[in-house]
Design an enzyme around this catalytic site. Structure first.
Site, PDB file in Angstrom:
ATOM      1  N   ARG A   1      13.750  85.650  35.313  1.00 52.79           N
ATOM      2  CA  ARG A   1      13.726  86.381  34.044  1.00 52.79           C
ATOM      3  C   ARG A   1      13.505  85.430  32.868  1.00 52.79           C
ATOM      4  O   ARG A   1      12.702  85.708  31.966  1.00 52.79           O
ATOM      5  CB  ARG A   1      15.035  87.154  33.889  1.00 52.79           C
ATOM      6  CG  ARG A   1      15.254  88.160  35.006  1.00 52.79           C
ATOM      7  CD  ARG A   1      16.687  88.633  35.140  1.00 52.79           C
ATOM      8  NE  ARG A   1      17.071  89.524  34.039  1.00 52.79           N
ATOM      9  CZ  ARG A   1      18.256  90.120  33.977  1.00 52.79           C
ATOM     10  NH1 ARG A   1      19.160  89.927  34.931  1.00 52.79           N
ATOM     11  NH2 ARG A   1      18.539  90.915  32.958  1.00 52.79           N
TER      12      ARG A   1
ATOM     13  N   THR B   1      18.126  93.931  39.602  1.00 52.75           N
ATOM     14  CA  THR B   1      17.091  93.549  40.560  1.00 52.75           C
ATOM     15  C   THR B   1      17.335  94.267  41.879  1.00 52.75           C
ATOM     16  O   THR B   1      18.477  94.392  42.316  1.00 52.75           O
ATOM     17  CB  THR B   1      17.116  92.024  40.810  1.00 52.75           C
ATOM     18  OG1 THR B   1      16.963  91.340  39.563  1.00 52.75           O
ATOM     19  CG2 THR B   1      16.000  91.598  41.742  1.00 52.75           C
TER      20      THR B   1
ATOM     21  N   LEU C   1      21.962  89.050  44.095  1.00 50.95           N
ATOM     22  CA  LEU C   1      20.852  89.449  43.240  1.00 50.95           C
ATOM     23  C   LEU C   1      21.448  90.017  41.960  1.00 50.95           C
ATOM     24  O   LEU C   1      22.530  90.605  41.973  1.00 50.95           O
ATOM     25  CB  LEU C   1      19.991  90.522  43.911  1.00 50.95           C
ATOM     26  CG  LEU C   1      19.186  90.120  45.154  1.00 50.95           C
ATOM     27  CD1 LEU C   1      18.470  91.334  45.725  1.00 50.95           C
ATOM     28  CD2 LEU C   1      18.195  89.015  44.838  1.00 50.95           C
ATOM     29  N   ASP C   2      20.747  89.858  40.848  1.00 54.17           N
ATOM     30  CA  ASP C   2      21.191  90.460  39.596  1.00 54.17           C
ATOM     31  C   ASP C   2      21.343  91.970  39.765  1.00 54.17           C
ATOM     32  O   ASP C   2      20.625  92.586  40.561  1.00 54.17           O
ATOM     33  CB  ASP C   2      20.175  90.194  38.473  1.00 54.17           C
ATOM     34  CG  ASP C   2      20.116  88.727  38.068  1.00 54.17           C
ATOM     35  OD1 ASP C   2      21.027  87.971  38.426  1.00 54.17           O
ATOM     36  OD2 ASP C   2      19.138  88.369  37.391  1.00 54.17           O
ATOM     37  N   ARG C   3      22.227  92.549  38.987  1.00 51.27           N
ATOM     38  CA  ARG C   3      22.472  93.990  39.067  1.00 51.27           C
ATOM     39  C   ARG C   3      21.183  94.797  38.965  1.00 51.27           C
ATOM     40  O   ARG C   3      20.970  95.763  39.701  1.00 51.27           O
ATOM     41  CB  ARG C   3      23.420  94.414  37.938  1.00 51.27           C
ATOM     42  CG  ARG C   3      23.787  95.900  37.962  1.00 51.27           C
ATOM     43  CD  ARG C   3      24.545  96.297  36.712  1.00 51.27           C
ATOM     44  NE  ARG C   3      23.670  96.345  35.556  1.00 51.27           N
ATOM     45  CZ  ARG C   3      24.082  96.621  34.320  1.00 51.27           C
ATOM     46  NH1 ARG C   3      25.368  96.825  34.091  1.00 51.27           N
ATOM     47  NH2 ARG C   3      23.229  96.666  33.315  1.00 51.27           N
TER      48      ARG C   3
END
Length: 217
Positions: free
Chosen positions: A164, A67, A63-65
């Site tokens: 996003r 998120t 997961l993105d940082r």
């Protein structure tokens, strides 16, 4: 947290959502990297924290940082391969919750736009119809007003920054996003994107597993 700020990851205790002999599922806090960065100051991440408690844990996805939400790890090599294959074949089902700028219309639909890295502005991604990779997101509005919309997002592909960029492409970027909506980041303590639910098949038994992490915003 702004993308260019000093990395100060949250120190939340590890929240285990599901655990058995093959599979571990945890709730990743916003602001924590999934895997280590390239420099020593970016060494702290969910993977290294998980490995302290579960030394055999193996990465399956990221997961993105910025998120938060559900992340699954394999606890054996077999489980890692099996789970990874499910992600690759798009057999997992993912549900995200986001708060986005403005009133999103229509109330449900899909975004089918190819994505590729924006090389001069990495790690940003962008829509490119010539060289982008196919990317599909379905969405359904939960509620909205003139200022913002709460929406459920169902990514059918797993491109980097997909949700996003797709929301940005609709003209409704995710609130608090330091990369794609920096003008909103100052007004929010985090990016308003959370991986709420993940469904997958258990690598040993084959039965369906459904894991949820309550949305914190």
């Amino acid at each position: 947290m702004q993308q260019n700020d000093v990395y100060t990851p949250p120190m939340d205790p590890l929240e285990v959502l599901h655990e058995d002999l093959e599979v571990l599922v945890v709730n990743k806090p916003a602001g924590l990297l999934s895997v280590p960065g390239k420099t020593p100051d970016l060494a702290d991440c969910l993977l290294t924290r998980v490995e302290v408690a579960f030394p055999t844990a193996r990465l399956v996805h990221r997961l993105d940082r910025d998120t938060s939400g559900v992340m699954v790890f394999g606890l054996t090599a077999h489980a890692q391969r099996h789970l990874g294959a499910q992600f690759e074949a798009r057999k997992t089902k993912k549900t995200y919750v986001a708060r986005v700028v403005g009133q999103l219309e229509p109330k449900e639909g899909e975004v089918d736009l190819p994505l590729i890295v924006d090389w001069p502005n990495r790690p940003r991604q962008m829509v490119c119809h010539e060289t982008g990779k196919p990317s599909l997101t379905e969405y359904k509005v939960v509620r909205s007003n003139e200022d913002e919309t709460r929406v459920k997002l169902f990514p059918k592909t797993g491109r980097s920054h997909q949700l996003r960029v797709h929301m940005l492409a609709l003209g409704h970027p995710i609130l608090g996003d330091p990369l794609y909506a920096p003008e909103t980041a100052a007004g929010f303590e985090r990016m308003m994107l959370h991986a709420e639910e993940l469904r997958f098949s258990h690598p040993e038994s084959g039965r369906g597993i459904r894991v949820r992490a309550k949305t914190p915003f």
